[in-house]
Design a protein around this motif. Structure first.
Motif, PDB file in Angstrom:
ATOM      1  N   MET A 121       0.900  -1.132   0.043  1.00  0.00           N
ATOM      2  CA  MET A 121      -0.009   0.011  -0.042  1.00  0.00           C
ATOM      3  C   MET A 121       0.828   1.461   0.015  1.00  0.00           C
ATOM      4  N   ALA A 122       1.969   1.181   0.920  1.00  0.00           N
ATOM      5  CA  ALA A 122       2.693   2.394   0.857  1.00  0.00           C
ATOM      6  C   ALA A 122       3.495   2.661  -0.678  1.00  0.00           C
ATOM      7  N   ASN A 123       3.821   1.515  -1.124  1.00  0.00           N
ATOM      8  CA  ASN A 123       4.595   1.490  -2.727  1.00  0.00           C
ATOM      9  C   ASN A 123       3.260   2.272  -3.384  1.00  0.00           C
ATOM     10  N   ALA A 124       1.977   1.667  -3.469  1.00  0.00           N
ATOM     11  CA  ALA A 124       1.049   2.182  -4.423  1.00  0.00           C
ATOM     12  C   ALA A 124       1.037   3.629  -4.232  1.00  0.00           C
ATOM     13  N   LEU A 125       0.855   4.018  -2.708  1.00  0.00           N
ATOM     14  CA  LEU A 125       0.716   5.502  -2.416  1.00  0.00           C
ATOM     15  C   LEU A 125       1.762   6.390  -3.010  1.00  0.00           C
ATOM     16  N   GLY A 126       2.928   5.782  -3.122  1.00  0.00           N
ATOM     17  CA  GLY A 126       4.257   6.468  -3.571  1.00  0.00           C
ATOM     18  C   GLY A 126       3.878   6.611  -5.355  1.00  0.00           C
ATOM     19  N   LEU A 127       3.642   5.460  -5.725  1.00  0.00           N
ATOM     20  CA  LEU A 127       3.578   5.349  -7.270  1.00  0.00           C
ATOM     21  C   LEU A 127       2.208   6.484  -7.559  1.00  0.00           C
ATOM     22  N   ALA A 128       1.269   6.707  -6.880  1.00  0.00           N
ATOM     23  CA  ALA A 128       0.288   7.824  -7.249  1.00  0.00           C
ATOM     24  C   ALA A 128       0.744   9.026  -6.997  1.00  0.00           C
ATOM     25  N   LEU A 129       1.560   9.272  -5.748  1.00  0.00           N
ATOM     26  CA  LEU A 129       2.254  10.654  -5.649  1.00  0.00           C
ATOM     27  C   LEU A 129       3.046  11.092  -6.613  1.00  0.00           C
ATOM     28  N   ARG A 130       3.976   9.900  -7.085  1.00  0.00           N
ATOM     29  CA  ARG A 130       4.839  10.224  -8.279  1.00  0.00           C
ATOM     30  C   ARG A 130       4.390  10.702  -9.498  1.00  0.00           C
ATOM     31  N   GLY A 131       3.241   9.952  -9.759  1.00  0.00           N
ATOM     32  CA  GLY A 131       2.598  10.346 -11.032  1.00  0.00           C
ATOM     33  C   GLY A 131       1.780  11.791 -10.886  1.00  0.00           C
ATOM     34  N   LEU A 132       1.444  12.121  -9.811  1.00  0.00           N
ATOM     35  CA  LEU A 132       0.866  13.725  -9.664  1.00  0.00           C
ATOM     36  C   LEU A 132       1.880  14.663  -9.916  1.00  0.00           C
ATOM     37  N   ARG A 133       3.017  14.390  -9.122  1.00  0.00           N
ATOM     38  CA  ARG A 133       4.360  15.043  -9.033  1.00  0.00           C
ATOM     39  C   ARG A 133       5.029  15.456 -10.419  1.00  0.00           C
ATOM     40  N   THR A 134       4.851  14.279 -11.143  1.00  0.00           N
ATOM     41  CA  THR A 134       5.440  14.273 -12.568  1.00  0.00           C
ATOM     42  C   THR A 134       4.650  15.131 -13.322  1.00  0.00           C
ATOM     43  N   ILE A 135       3.348  15.003 -13.199  1.00  0.00           N
ATOM     44  CA  ILE A 135       2.417  15.627 -13.997  1.00  0.00           C
ATOM     45  C   ILE A 135       2.653  17.113 -13.613  1.00  0.00           C
ATOM     46  N   ALA A 136       2.443  17.575 -12.360  1.00  0.00           N
ATOM     47  CA  ALA A 136       2.784  18.964 -11.870  1.00  0.00           C
ATOM     48  C   ALA A 136       4.043  19.556 -12.408  1.00  0.00           C
ATOM     49  N   ALA A 137       5.155  18.714 -12.452  1.00  0.00           N
ATOM     50  CA  ALA A 137       6.352  19.334 -12.708  1.00  0.00           C
ATOM     51  C   ALA A 137       6.323  19.564 -14.216  1.00  0.00           C
ATOM     52  N   GLY A 138       5.749  18.565 -15.120  1.00  0.00           N
ATOM     53  CA  GLY A 138       5.485  18.862 -16.522  1.00  0.00           C
ATOM     54  C   GLY A 138       4.811  20.204 -16.883  1.00  0.00           C
ATOM     55  N   ARG A 139       3.701  20.270 -16.090  1.00  0.00           N
ATOM     56  CA  ARG A 139       2.835  21.586 -16.153  1.00  0.00           C
ATOM     57  C   ARG A 139       3.607  22.827 -15.906  1.00  0.00           C
TER      58      ARG A 139
END
Length: 337
Positions: A121-139
Protein backbone atom coordinates in the motif's frame (compact mmCIF):
# COMPACT_ATOMS: atom_id res chain seq x y z
CA UNK A 1 -4.61 -13.62 3.95
CA UNK A 2 -3.85 -15.48 0.69
CA UNK A 3 -1.48 -14.09 -1.92
CA UNK A 4 -4.34 -13.85 -4.45
CA UNK A 5 -6.56 -11.91 -2.03
CA UNK A 6 -3.67 -9.61 -1.10
CA UNK A 7 -2.91 -8.93 -4.78
CA UNK A 8 -6.56 -8.14 -5.56
CA UNK A 9 -6.75 -5.85 -2.54
CA UNK A 10 -3.60 -4.00 -3.63
CA UNK A 11 -4.97 -3.65 -7.17
CA UNK A 12 -8.20 -2.09 -5.87
CA UNK A 13 -6.16 0.10 -3.53
CA UNK A 14 -3.88 1.35 -6.32
CA UNK A 15 -6.90 2.06 -8.56
CA UNK A 16 -8.58 4.05 -5.79
CA UNK A 17 -5.56 6.17 -4.84
CA UNK A 18 -4.72 6.87 -8.50
CA UNK A 19 -8.12 8.38 -9.26
CA UNK A 20 -7.93 11.72 -7.34
CA UNK A 21 -6.35 14.70 -9.11
CA UNK A 22 -4.43 16.29 -6.21
CA UNK A 23 -2.13 15.19 -3.39
CA UNK A 24 -4.37 16.00 -0.40
CA UNK A 25 -7.22 13.94 -1.84
CA UNK A 26 -4.87 11.07 -2.77
CA UNK A 27 -3.42 11.03 0.73
CA UNK A 28 -6.83 11.18 2.43
CA UNK A 29 -8.12 8.30 0.28
CA UNK A 30 -5.02 6.20 0.95
CA UNK A 31 -5.22 6.70 4.73
CA UNK A 32 -8.95 5.92 4.85
CA UNK A 33 -8.58 2.71 2.81
CA UNK A 34 -5.53 1.63 4.84
CA UNK A 35 -7.40 2.07 8.11
CA UNK A 36 -10.33 0.06 6.75
CA UNK A 37 -8.11 -2.75 5.44
CA UNK A 38 -6.41 -3.27 8.81
CA UNK A 39 -9.39 -2.36 11.02
CA UNK A 40 -7.05 0.20 12.55
CA UNK A 41 -7.92 2.72 15.25
CA UNK A 42 -5.35 5.14 13.85
CA UNK A 43 -3.86 5.56 10.36
CA UNK A 44 -1.69 8.33 9.00
CA UNK A 45 0.49 9.25 6.06
CA UNK A 46 3.68 11.12 6.90
CA UNK A 47 4.88 13.03 3.82
CA UNK A 48 7.84 15.39 3.70
CA UNK A 49 8.23 15.14 7.47
CA UNK A 50 4.64 16.07 8.40
CA UNK A 51 1.31 14.26 8.84
CA UNK A 52 -0.59 15.01 5.61
CA UNK A 53 -3.37 12.46 6.00
CA UNK A 54 -4.91 11.19 9.25
CA UNK A 55 -7.69 8.83 10.29
CA UNK A 56 -8.58 8.43 13.92
CA UNK A 57 -9.58 10.40 17.03
CA UNK A 58 -8.37 13.91 17.77
CA UNK A 59 -8.40 15.30 14.26
CA UNK A 60 -7.81 18.78 15.65
CA UNK A 61 -4.57 17.61 17.29
CA UNK A 62 -2.85 14.82 15.35
CA UNK A 63 -0.70 12.68 17.70
CA UNK A 64 2.90 13.86 17.40
CA UNK A 65 4.24 10.35 17.96
CA UNK A 66 3.04 9.28 14.52
CA UNK A 67 5.68 11.40 12.82
CA UNK A 68 8.57 9.75 14.67
CA UNK A 69 7.35 6.15 14.50
CA UNK A 70 10.17 3.95 13.05
CA UNK A 71 9.58 1.53 10.16
CA UNK A 72 8.51 -1.99 11.11
CA UNK A 73 6.15 -3.14 13.85
CA UNK A 74 5.95 -2.50 17.55
CA UNK A 75 3.98 -0.58 20.19
CA UNK A 76 3.03 3.12 20.23
CA UNK A 77 1.35 5.25 22.87
CA UNK A 78 -1.36 7.47 21.38
CA UNK A 79 -3.00 10.18 23.49
CA UNK A 80 -6.56 9.15 24.34
CA UNK A 81 -6.10 5.59 23.10
CA UNK A 82 -3.18 4.35 25.17
CA UNK A 83 -0.77 1.67 23.95
CA UNK A 84 -1.43 0.41 20.41
CA UNK A 85 0.10 -2.13 18.08
CA UNK A 86 1.74 -0.18 15.26
CA UNK A 87 3.04 -1.00 11.80
CA UNK A 88 5.03 1.42 9.65
CA UNK A 89 6.01 1.10 5.97
CA UNK A 90 8.19 3.52 4.05
CA UNK A 91 6.90 5.44 1.07
CA UNK A 92 9.47 5.64 -1.74
CA UNK A 93 12.13 8.14 -0.58
CA UNK A 94 12.64 9.26 -4.18
CA UNK A 95 9.06 10.57 -4.15
CA UNK A 96 8.75 12.16 -0.71
CA UNK A 97 11.26 13.00 2.00
CA UNK A 98 10.91 10.73 5.03
CA UNK A 99 7.54 9.41 3.83
CA UNK A 100 5.79 6.55 5.60
CA UNK A 101 2.38 4.94 6.05
CA UNK A 102 1.43 4.27 9.69
CA UNK A 103 -1.39 2.10 11.11
CA UNK A 104 -2.14 1.36 14.77
CA UNK A 105 -4.79 -0.77 16.48
CA UNK A 106 -5.68 -2.32 19.83
CA UNK A 107 -7.09 -5.59 18.46
CA UNK A 108 -4.00 -7.61 17.61
CA UNK A 109 -0.37 -7.20 16.61
CA UNK A 110 0.57 -7.08 12.93
CA UNK A 111 1.94 -10.25 11.38
CA UNK A 112 4.22 -10.74 8.37
CA UNK A 113 1.32 -10.75 5.89
CA UNK A 114 0.09 -7.45 7.34
CA UNK A 115 3.54 -5.96 6.97
CA UNK A 116 3.75 -7.09 3.34
CA UNK A 117 0.29 -5.69 2.55
CA UNK A 118 1.14 -2.39 4.24
CA UNK A 119 4.40 -2.18 2.28
CA UNK A 120 2.45 -2.73 -0.95
CA UNK A 121 0.00 0.00 0.00
CA UNK A 122 2.86 2.39 0.78
CA UNK A 123 4.39 1.64 -2.63
CA UNK A 124 1.01 2.20 -4.31
CA UNK A 125 0.68 5.54 -2.54
CA UNK A 126 4.21 6.42 -3.63
CA UNK A 127 3.37 5.60 -7.25
CA UNK A 128 0.26 7.79 -7.12
CA UNK A 129 2.19 10.68 -5.60
CA UNK A 130 5.00 10.25 -8.13
CA UNK A 131 2.49 10.45 -10.98
CA UNK A 132 0.89 13.60 -9.60
CA UNK A 133 4.23 15.28 -8.99
CA UNK A 134 5.49 14.32 -12.44
CA UNK A 135 2.38 15.83 -14.00
CA UNK A 136 2.76 18.97 -11.88
CA UNK A 137 6.43 19.29 -12.84
CA UNK A 138 5.52 18.81 -16.50
CA UNK A 139 2.88 21.52 -16.29
CA UNK A 140 5.37 23.85 -14.62
CA UNK A 141 7.95 23.20 -17.32
CA UNK A 142 5.35 23.68 -20.05
CA UNK A 143 4.22 26.96 -18.51
CA UNK A 144 7.84 28.10 -18.25
CA UNK A 145 8.51 27.15 -21.87
CA UNK A 146 5.37 28.99 -22.97
CA UNK A 147 6.43 32.02 -20.96
CA UNK A 148 9.92 31.94 -22.50
CA UNK A 149 8.46 31.49 -25.99
CA UNK A 150 6.11 34.41 -25.40
CA UNK A 151 9.00 36.56 -24.20
CA UNK A 152 11.10 35.65 -27.24
CA UNK A 153 8.18 36.45 -29.53
CA UNK A 154 7.68 39.77 -27.78
CA UNK A 155 11.37 40.63 -28.20
CA UNK A 156 11.31 39.69 -31.88
CA UNK A 157 8.20 41.80 -32.39
CA UNK A 158 9.83 44.72 -30.58
CA UNK A 159 12.96 44.40 -32.74
CA UNK A 160 10.87 44.27 -35.89
CA UNK A 161 8.93 47.34 -34.77
CA UNK A 162 12.19 49.18 -34.02
CA UNK A 163 13.52 48.34 -37.47
CA UNK A 164 10.35 49.59 -39.13
CA UNK A 165 10.45 52.73 -36.98
CA UNK A 166 14.03 53.49 -38.05
CA UNK A 167 13.20 52.96 -41.71
CA UNK A 168 10.12 55.20 -41.48
CA UNK A 169 11.95 57.95 -39.58
CA UNK A 170 14.83 57.92 -42.09
CA UNK A 171 12.34 58.25 -44.94
CA UNK A 172 10.70 61.24 -43.22
CA UNK A 173 14.06 62.88 -42.54
CA UNK A 174 15.05 62.47 -46.19
CA UNK A 175 11.79 64.18 -47.16
CA UNK A 176 12.56 67.04 -44.72
CA UNK A 177 16.11 67.38 -46.06
CA UNK A 178 14.80 67.38 -49.62
CA UNK A 179 12.39 70.22 -48.79
CA UNK A 180 9.31 68.19 -49.77
CA UNK A 181 5.98 70.02 -49.22
CA UNK A 182 5.16 70.28 -45.53
CA UNK A 183 1.75 68.64 -45.91
CA UNK A 184 3.33 65.65 -47.62
CA UNK A 185 5.74 65.24 -44.72
CA UNK A 186 2.99 65.55 -42.10
CA UNK A 187 0.90 62.95 -43.92
CA UNK A 188 3.93 60.63 -43.99
CA UNK A 189 4.25 61.03 -40.20
CA UNK A 190 0.62 60.18 -39.42
CA UNK A 191 0.53 57.24 -41.85
CA UNK A 192 3.85 55.88 -40.54
CA UNK A 193 2.68 56.11 -36.92
CA UNK A 194 -0.67 54.53 -37.75
CA UNK A 195 0.87 51.55 -39.51
CA UNK A 196 3.41 50.91 -36.76
CA UNK A 197 0.57 50.97 -34.21
CA UNK A 198 -1.34 48.22 -36.04
CA UNK A 199 -3.41 50.51 -38.25
CA UNK A 200 -4.34 52.84 -35.40
CA UNK A 201 -6.23 56.06 -36.13
CA UNK A 202 -3.66 58.89 -35.85
CA UNK A 203 -4.41 62.62 -35.80
CA UNK A 204 -1.98 65.54 -35.91
CA UNK A 205 -3.39 68.64 -34.23
CA UNK A 206 -1.89 72.11 -34.72
CA UNK A 207 -3.13 75.48 -33.45
CA UNK A 208 -4.51 77.93 -36.01
CA UNK A 209 -2.70 81.24 -36.19
CA UNK A 210 -3.43 83.78 -34.89
CA UNK A 211 -6.70 82.53 -33.31
CA UNK A 212 -4.97 79.60 -31.59
CA UNK A 213 -7.89 77.22 -32.14
CA UNK A 214 -6.87 73.60 -32.64
CA UNK A 215 -7.24 72.20 -36.14
CA UNK A 216 -6.60 68.81 -37.66
CA UNK A 217 -3.50 69.13 -39.85
CA UNK A 218 -3.22 65.47 -40.92
CA UNK A 219 -4.98 62.17 -40.21
CA UNK A 220 -4.53 58.49 -40.87
CA UNK A 221 -7.36 56.00 -40.51
CA UNK A 222 -11.14 56.12 -40.91
CA UNK A 223 -12.43 59.50 -42.09
CA UNK A 224 -15.11 59.55 -39.39
CA UNK A 225 -12.39 59.66 -36.72
CA UNK A 226 -11.13 63.04 -37.97
CA UNK A 227 -11.99 65.75 -35.46
CA UNK A 228 -13.12 63.25 -32.80
CA UNK A 229 -13.77 65.26 -29.58
CA UNK A 230 -12.05 62.65 -27.38
CA UNK A 231 -8.93 62.66 -29.55
CA UNK A 232 -8.85 66.47 -29.63
CA UNK A 233 -9.29 66.59 -25.84
CA UNK A 234 -6.35 64.18 -25.33
CA UNK A 235 -4.25 66.24 -27.75
CA UNK A 236 -5.08 69.47 -25.91
CA UNK A 237 -4.21 67.80 -22.58
CA UNK A 238 -0.81 66.69 -23.92
CA UNK A 239 -0.09 70.23 -25.18
CA UNK A 240 -1.08 71.82 -21.88
CA UNK A 241 0.95 69.35 -19.76
CA UNK A 242 3.81 69.20 -22.30
CA UNK A 243 4.09 65.43 -21.81
CA UNK A 244 2.67 62.22 -23.19
CA UNK A 245 -0.82 61.39 -21.88
CA UNK A 246 -2.82 58.16 -22.14
CA UNK A 247 -6.56 57.82 -21.79
CA UNK A 248 -8.90 54.83 -21.71
CA UNK A 249 -12.51 55.76 -22.35
CA UNK A 250 -15.67 53.93 -21.32
CA UNK A 251 -16.67 50.74 -23.07
CA UNK A 252 -18.28 51.09 -26.49
CA UNK A 253 -19.88 48.42 -28.74
CA UNK A 254 -16.44 47.86 -30.30
CA UNK A 255 -14.58 47.75 -26.96
CA UNK A 256 -12.64 50.21 -24.83
CA UNK A 257 -11.05 53.19 -26.58
CA UNK A 258 -7.40 53.79 -25.77
CA UNK A 259 -5.98 57.19 -26.79
CA UNK A 260 -2.33 58.24 -26.45
CA UNK A 261 -1.19 61.80 -27.28
CA UNK A 262 2.33 63.26 -27.45
CA UNK A 263 3.19 66.98 -27.62
CA UNK A 264 4.98 68.45 -30.65
CA UNK A 265 7.63 71.04 -29.79
CA UNK A 266 9.46 73.55 -31.96
CA UNK A 267 12.59 75.06 -30.39
CA UNK A 268 11.33 74.04 -26.94
CA UNK A 269 7.86 75.55 -27.38
CA UNK A 270 4.76 73.34 -27.65
CA UNK A 271 3.41 73.71 -31.18
CA UNK A 272 0.90 70.87 -31.53
CA UNK A 273 0.12 67.28 -30.60
CA UNK A 274 0.13 63.86 -32.23
CA UNK A 275 -2.67 61.58 -30.96
CA UNK A 276 -3.40 57.92 -31.69
CA UNK A 277 -6.46 55.83 -30.90
CA UNK A 278 -5.26 52.25 -30.62
CA UNK A 279 -7.27 49.05 -30.76
CA UNK A 280 -8.58 47.57 -27.50
CA UNK A 281 -5.73 45.78 -25.72
CA UNK A 282 -3.08 46.62 -28.34
CA UNK A 283 0.53 46.22 -27.22
CA UNK A 284 2.00 48.01 -24.24
CA UNK A 285 1.32 51.62 -23.35
CA UNK A 286 5.06 52.21 -22.86
CA UNK A 287 5.79 51.13 -26.43
CA UNK A 288 2.94 53.27 -27.73
CA UNK A 289 4.32 56.29 -25.89
CA UNK A 290 7.82 55.75 -27.31
CA UNK A 291 6.59 55.32 -30.88
CA UNK A 292 4.30 58.33 -30.75
CA UNK A 293 7.02 60.48 -29.16
CA UNK A 294 9.44 59.54 -31.95
CA UNK A 295 6.94 60.60 -34.61
CA UNK A 296 6.04 63.78 -32.72
CA UNK A 297 9.74 64.70 -32.83
CA UNK A 298 9.69 64.31 -36.62
CA UNK A 299 6.74 66.69 -36.82
CA UNK A 300 8.73 69.18 -34.74
CA UNK A 301 11.70 68.88 -37.10
CA UNK A 302 9.47 69.34 -40.15
CA UNK A 303 7.80 72.44 -38.66
CA UNK A 304 11.18 73.87 -37.65
CA UNK A 305 12.56 73.40 -41.16
CA UNK A 306 9.44 74.87 -42.75
CA UNK A 307 9.56 77.93 -40.48
CA UNK A 308 13.27 78.41 -41.17
CA UNK A 309 12.66 78.25 -44.93
CA UNK A 310 9.76 80.68 -44.59
CA UNK A 311 11.89 83.10 -42.55
CA UNK A 312 14.66 83.00 -45.20
CA UNK A 313 12.09 83.62 -47.95
CA UNK A 314 10.52 86.54 -46.07
CA UNK A 315 13.94 88.10 -45.49
CA UNK A 316 14.66 88.11 -49.23
CA UNK A 317 11.24 89.02 -50.65
CA UNK A 318 8.89 91.96 -50.40
CA UNK A 319 6.04 91.28 -47.97
CA UNK A 320 3.42 92.93 -50.29
CA UNK A 321 4.43 92.00 -53.82
CA UNK A 322 6.41 88.87 -53.09
CA UNK A 323 9.17 90.07 -55.42
CA UNK A 324 12.87 89.72 -54.58
CA UNK A 325 14.08 92.65 -52.46
CA UNK A 326 17.35 94.56 -52.08
CA UNK A 327 18.71 92.06 -49.53
CA UNK A 328 18.41 89.20 -52.01
CA UNK A 329 19.96 91.36 -54.76
CA UNK A 330 22.99 92.18 -52.59
CA UNK A 331 23.30 88.52 -51.52
CA UNK A 332 23.32 87.35 -55.15
CA UNK A 333 25.85 90.06 -56.15
CA UNK A 334 28.11 89.04 -53.28
CA UNK A 335 27.84 85.43 -54.30
CA UNK A 336 28.60 86.28 -57.94
CA UNK A 337 31.64 88.38 -57.00
Amino acid sequence: MSTRASTEQLTRYLTAVSAPADEPEVTATAVRLTATAFQADVAAAVIDGAVRGYHGPGREAVPVGLVGAPPGTGMLTVDGLGRLHVAVARIDDTVVDGGKLVVARTAAPFDADDRDLLAGMANALGLALRGLRTIAAGRTMLAEHEREAGERLRLLTALSTRQRLLETVLSIQRAIGGRKPLQEILDAVTSGAGRLLDEAAVTLVLPDQPAGQLRTASTFGPAERSGDPLVLAAAAEAMEANCVVARTTGRTPSGYRSIVAAPVTVRGVVAGSLAAETADGHGHVVEQRELLTAFAQQVGLALTDARTAAAIHDAHHDQVTGLPNRALFLDRVTTAL
